[in-house]
Design a protein around this motif. Sequence first.
Motif, PDB file in Angstrom:
ATOM      1  N   ALA A   1     -13.026  -9.694 -12.410  1.00  0.00           N
ATOM      2  CA  ALA A   1     -12.328 -10.474 -11.374  1.00  0.00           C
ATOM      3  C   ALA A   1     -10.965  -9.863 -11.081  1.00  0.00           C
ATOM      4  CB  ALA A   1     -12.175 -11.925 -11.818  1.00  0.00           C
ATOM      5  N   GLU A   2     -10.305  -9.351 -12.111  1.00  0.00           N
ATOM      6  CA  GLU A   2      -9.011  -8.703 -11.887  1.00  0.00           C
ATOM      7  C   GLU A   2      -9.174  -7.472 -10.998  1.00  0.00           C
ATOM      8  OE1 GLU A   2      -5.403  -6.422 -14.219  1.00  0.00           O
ATOM      9  OE2 GLU A   2      -6.747  -7.680 -15.398  1.00  0.00           O
ATOM     10  N   ALA A   3     -10.210  -6.685 -11.234  1.00  0.00           N
ATOM     11  CA  ALA A   3     -10.453  -5.501 -10.408  1.00  0.00           C
ATOM     12  C   ALA A   3     -10.693  -5.894  -8.959  1.00  0.00           C
ATOM     13  CB  ALA A   3     -11.642  -4.704 -10.949  1.00  0.00           C
ATOM     14  N   GLU A   4     -11.461  -6.971  -8.751  1.00  0.00           N
ATOM     15  CA  GLU A   4     -11.714  -7.450  -7.381  1.00  0.00           C
ATOM     16  C   GLU A   4     -10.420  -7.943  -6.740  1.00  0.00           C
ATOM     17  OE1 GLU A   4     -13.736  -8.042  -3.943  1.00  0.00           O
ATOM     18  OE2 GLU A   4     -14.436  -7.004  -5.738  1.00  0.00           O
ATOM     19  N   ALA A   5      -9.606  -8.663  -7.517  1.00  0.00           N
ATOM     20  CA  ALA A   5      -8.328  -9.158  -6.991  1.00  0.00           C
ATOM     21  C   ALA A   5      -7.401  -7.990  -6.656  1.00  0.00           C
ATOM     22  CB  ALA A   5      -7.678 -10.103  -8.000  1.00  0.00           C
ATOM     23  N   GLN A   6      -7.396  -6.947  -7.489  1.00  0.00           N
ATOM     24  CA  GLN A   6      -6.577  -5.761  -7.202  1.00  0.00           C
ATOM     25  C   GLN A   6      -7.025  -5.120  -5.892  1.00  0.00           C
ATOM     26  OE1 GLN A   6      -3.899  -4.686  -8.533  1.00  0.00           O
ATOM     27  NE2 GLN A   6      -3.863  -5.126 -10.712  1.00  0.00           N
ATOM     28  N   HIS A   7      -8.332  -5.070  -5.687  1.00  0.00           N
ATOM     29  CA  HIS A   7      -8.872  -4.485  -4.458  1.00  0.00           C
ATOM     30  C   HIS A   7      -8.397  -5.291  -3.240  1.00  0.00           C
ATOM     31  CE1 HIS A   7     -12.015  -2.043  -2.419  1.00  0.00           C
ATOM     32  NE2 HIS A   7     -11.952  -3.038  -1.564  1.00  0.00           N
ATOM     33  N   LEU A   8      -8.494  -6.612  -3.333  1.00  0.00           N
ATOM     34  CA  LEU A   8      -8.061  -7.475  -2.222  1.00  0.00           C
ATOM     35  C   LEU A   8      -6.553  -7.368  -1.985  1.00  0.00           C
ATOM     36  CD1 LEU A   8     -10.231 -10.602  -3.041  1.00  0.00           C
ATOM     37  CD2 LEU A   8     -10.576  -8.987  -1.151  1.00  0.00           C
ATOM     38  N   LEU A   9      -5.795  -7.334  -3.068  1.00  0.00           N
ATOM     39  CA  LEU A   9      -4.345  -7.196  -2.941  1.00  0.00           C
ATOM     40  C   LEU A   9      -3.999  -5.857  -2.295  1.00  0.00           C
ATOM     41  CD1 LEU A   9      -1.465  -8.159  -3.442  1.00  0.00           C
ATOM     42  CD2 LEU A   9      -1.664  -7.298  -5.795  1.00  0.00           C
TER      43      LEU A   9
ATOM     44  N   VAL B   1      -2.170   1.788  -2.869  1.00  0.00           N
ATOM     45  CA  VAL B   1      -2.887   2.826  -3.618  1.00  0.00           C
ATOM     46  C   VAL B   1      -2.919   2.470  -5.106  1.00  0.00           C
ATOM     47  CG1 VAL B   1      -2.836   5.244  -4.372  1.00  0.00           C
ATOM     48  CG2 VAL B   1      -2.498   4.684  -1.961  1.00  0.00           C
ATOM     49  N   ASP B   2      -1.811   1.957  -5.637  1.00  0.00           N
ATOM     50  CA  ASP B   2      -1.784   1.551  -7.046  1.00  0.00           C
ATOM     51  C   ASP B   2      -2.835   0.483  -7.336  1.00  0.00           C
ATOM     52  OD1 ASP B   2       0.315   3.310  -7.510  1.00  0.00           O
ATOM     53  OD2 ASP B   2       1.859   1.731  -7.468  1.00  0.00           O
ATOM     54  N   CYS B   3      -2.981  -0.472  -6.434  1.00  0.00           N
ATOM     55  CA  CYS B   3      -3.979  -1.534  -6.619  1.00  0.00           C
ATOM     56  C   CYS B   3      -5.397  -0.977  -6.563  1.00  0.00           C
ATOM     57  CB  CYS B   3      -3.805  -2.620  -5.568  1.00  0.00           C
ATOM     58  SG  CYS B   3      -2.314  -3.607  -5.783  1.00  0.00           S
ATOM     59  N   PHE B   4      -5.660  -0.132  -5.579  1.00  0.00           N
ATOM     60  CA  PHE B   4      -6.995   0.457  -5.474  1.00  0.00           C
ATOM     61  C   PHE B   4      -7.287   1.345  -6.680  1.00  0.00           C
ATOM     62  CE2 PHE B   4      -6.180   0.034  -0.728  1.00  0.00           C
ATOM     63  CZ  PHE B   4      -6.937  -1.123  -0.606  1.00  0.00           C
ATOM     64  N   GLN B   5      -6.256   2.012  -7.191  1.00  0.00           N
ATOM     65  CA  GLN B   5      -6.434   2.850  -8.382  1.00  0.00           C
ATOM     66  C   GLN B   5      -6.790   1.987  -9.593  1.00  0.00           C
ATOM     67  OE1 GLN B   5      -6.340   6.396  -8.511  1.00  0.00           O
ATOM     68  NE2 GLN B   5      -7.315   5.891 -10.459  1.00  0.00           N
TER      69      GLN B   5
ATOM     70  N   ALA C   1     -12.882   5.080  -1.429  1.00  0.00           N
ATOM     71  CA  ALA C   1     -12.832   5.000   0.036  1.00  0.00           C
ATOM     72  C   ALA C   1     -11.544   4.321   0.493  1.00  0.00           C
ATOM     73  CB  ALA C   1     -14.053   4.245   0.564  1.00  0.00           C
ATOM     74  N   GLU C   2     -11.153   3.253  -0.198  1.00  0.00           N
ATOM     75  CA  GLU C   2      -9.917   2.542   0.182  1.00  0.00           C
ATOM     76  C   GLU C   2      -8.683   3.395  -0.084  1.00  0.00           C
ATOM     77  OE1 GLU C   2      -9.843  -0.085   1.963  1.00  0.00           O
ATOM     78  OE2 GLU C   2     -11.978  -0.495   1.823  1.00  0.00           O
ATOM     79  N   ILE C   3      -8.690   4.133  -1.183  1.00  0.00           N
ATOM     80  CA  ILE C   3      -7.571   5.047  -1.447  1.00  0.00           C
ATOM     81  C   ILE C   3      -7.503   6.082  -0.329  1.00  0.00           C
ATOM     82  CG2 ILE C   3      -6.685   6.859  -2.978  1.00  0.00           C
ATOM     83  CD1 ILE C   3      -7.872   5.187  -5.342  1.00  0.00           C
TER      84      ILE C   3
END
Length: 126
Positions: free
Chosen positions: A36-44, A58-62, A82-84
């Motif tokens: 869930a944290e990884a998903e939240a980082q992606h959304l953030l 980029v830090d969040c996607f990383q 892809a997001e990075i």
Amino acid sequence: VLRHPPSVTLSSSSAASDVYKRQAVAISRFEGDLRAEAEAQHLLGSALRCMGMFEKAVDCFQAALDFGVRACEPIRQAQARAEIGRTIKEMGKPEEAQEYFQQTKDCYLHRDGMEGFVQFDPAFPH
């Protein structure tokens, strides 16, 4: 101790989204739910990119990518790469972004049952 975010007047929906997505990261981390944290980082990361905060995005996607690597989740890895790439491209670095797009393609092409999926992914410029 987790608390509800303070009642604040935010000037934009992007800023409000950022506050709540940061809260989602904190709650996931507090609960020990790494997925869930990884998903939240992606959304953030998506919210931060929309606000022009590219380095933080980029830090969040990383962080999402790092989890995908540790958890052996190739689709999450591909999505984060892809997001990075998209974010780096928006930063005016198309050559560096292309490296991430190629890594994303490689993730999909080497994933069982994913052959051909790449051509439909909007992350890849035609």
